[in-house]
Design a protein around this motif. Structure first.
Motif, PDB file in Angstrom:
ATOM      1  N   ARG A 167     -18.532 -65.087  44.278  1.00 39.18           N
ATOM      2  CA  ARG A 167     -18.751 -66.149  43.297  1.00 39.18           C
ATOM      3  C   ARG A 167     -20.221 -66.242  42.910  1.00 39.18           C
ATOM      4  O   ARG A 167     -20.556 -66.388  41.723  1.00 39.18           O
ATOM      5  N   ARG A 182     -21.149 -63.216  40.762  1.00 36.39           N
ATOM      6  CA  ARG A 182     -20.581 -63.353  39.420  1.00 36.39           C
ATOM      7  C   ARG A 182     -21.366 -64.367  38.591  1.00 36.39           C
ATOM      8  O   ARG A 182     -21.685 -64.117  37.420  1.00 36.39           O
ATOM      9  N   LYS A 222     -21.238 -61.260  34.990  1.00 33.89           N
ATOM     10  CA  LYS A 222     -20.326 -60.150  34.720  1.00 33.89           C
ATOM     11  C   LYS A 222     -19.108 -60.225  35.636  1.00 33.89           C
ATOM     12  O   LYS A 222     -19.185 -60.735  36.744  1.00 33.89           O
ATOM     13  N   ASP A 223     -18.003 -59.686  35.130  1.00 31.53           N
ATOM     14  CA  ASP A 223     -16.816 -59.570  35.968  1.00 31.53           C
ATOM     15  C   ASP A 223     -17.052 -58.510  37.030  1.00 31.53           C
ATOM     16  O   ASP A 223     -17.716 -57.486  36.784  1.00 31.53           O
ATOM     17  N   LEU A 224     -16.519 -58.735  38.214  1.00 37.61           N
ATOM     18  CA  LEU A 224     -16.746 -57.827  39.330  1.00 37.61           C
ATOM     19  C   LEU A 224     -15.606 -56.818  39.444  1.00 37.61           C
ATOM     20  O   LEU A 224     -14.470 -57.106  39.056  1.00 37.61           O
ATOM     21  N   GLU A 227     -12.569 -54.608  40.950  1.00 32.80           N
ATOM     22  CA  GLU A 227     -11.467 -55.007  41.823  1.00 32.80           C
ATOM     23  C   GLU A 227     -11.790 -54.657  43.272  1.00 32.80           C
ATOM     24  O   GLU A 227     -12.264 -53.565  43.565  1.00 32.80           O
TER      25      GLU A 227
END
Length: 284
Positions: A232, A235, A240-242, A244
């Motif tokens: 969290r 991010r 940015k999206d992390l 998977e």
């Protein structure tokens, strides 16, 4: 018509006569699998339904690693003090008293020496139940003393990390433990004694920034969160999206931060195998 009718209204049952299911009889894993607690313990606290590794503490890891669960605990009575008179939502001194009474632990790490597959080994293991496994002065001191014992008696040293990071109630005193434990591990390396580091869920913050990643062999349990800052925070900071599986032990293994991932049932054999390989001796 309903097959059952209540003949009397307002029936009450005395509290002492109520039959509740005993707590701890069943365990529900994060994936929703229900496991009998006795079966879970027999399976080394790994859910047989989905292979989820349940968080456990030093007592359970000592049981797994030491032959017949026989060991001598080192520096068992070291306890933290509130030298800064720190207060957040409550006094640090009160927090220490409460968590000690609740967990029956003196601090967030225990160190022990005993035989594992027939040979002596020193193991320091963190307990997340004690203020989130946070690293304070006592944690650093007990780890340092454990390393000293390993050097004095020419024994391998194993560190099992499970921590939320540095203990903010001790401020800079806590941060100094990163340097202290790292320096002691350098001395262990100079003596050519094996150091095996095991990262369990979660291993974060200053723990990851020091002894957790300094092993001759760095291993982790499946699915463990291993990071400096949590997903969290990363991010929110990067915006940015992390990827998977970001910061799981599998992700870190793929990216070179870990050497191996070991299932808990293989842990004792794997750790002793790595020790034997480092010492160039016959594998037990």
């Amino acid at each position: 018509m309903a097959w059952f009718k209540r003949k009397e209204k307002g029936i009450t049952t005395a509290t002492e006569d109520k039959k509740d299911v005993p707590k701890g009889l069943w365990y529900k894993s994060p994936t929703g699998k229900i496991v009998d607690s006795d079966e879970l313990e027999r399976n080394l606290w790994v859910s047989p339904e989905d292979d989820y590794h349940v968080r456990i503490g030093s007592a359970e890891y000592f049981q797994i690693l030491f032959d017949n669960n026989e060991f001598e605990e080192l520096d068992a009575n070291l306890t933290s003090v509130d030298s800064l008179n720190f207060v957040d939502t409550k006094k640090y001194s009160d927090r220490l008293k409460e968590v000690t009474e609740k967990t029956k632990l003196k601090d967030a790490v225990r160190t022990a020496v005993g035989k594992s597959k027939g040979n002596d080994i020193v193991v320091s293991c963190m307990d997340f139940a004690f203020i989130g496994g946070s690293m304070g002065a006592v944690v650093g001191e007990k780890i340092a003393r454990g390393i000293n014992y390993a050097i004095k008696h020419r024994l391998p040293f194993v560190m099992i990390s499970k921590s939320g990071g540095a203990r903010m109630m001790e401020a800079a005193q806590s941060l100094m433990q990163l340097a202290k434990t790292s320096a002691k591990l350098a001395q262990l390396a100079e003596e050519r004694l094996p150091y095996i580091s095991l990262c369990t869920d979660p291993t974060t913050g200053g723990t990851t920034a020091s002894y957790a990643m300094l092993g001759d062999i760095n291993i982790a349990e499946p699915g463990a969160l291993v990071a400096f800052a949590g997903p969290r925070v990363v991010r929110d900071t990067t915006g940015k999206d992390l990827p998977e599986g970001f910061q799981t032990s599998e992700f870190l293994l793929d990216h070179g931060f870990l050497d191996f991932i070991s299932h808990r049932k293989d842990l004792k054999d794997k750790i002793n195998m790595y020790v034997d390989l480092i010492l160039n001796q016959d594998i037990r």
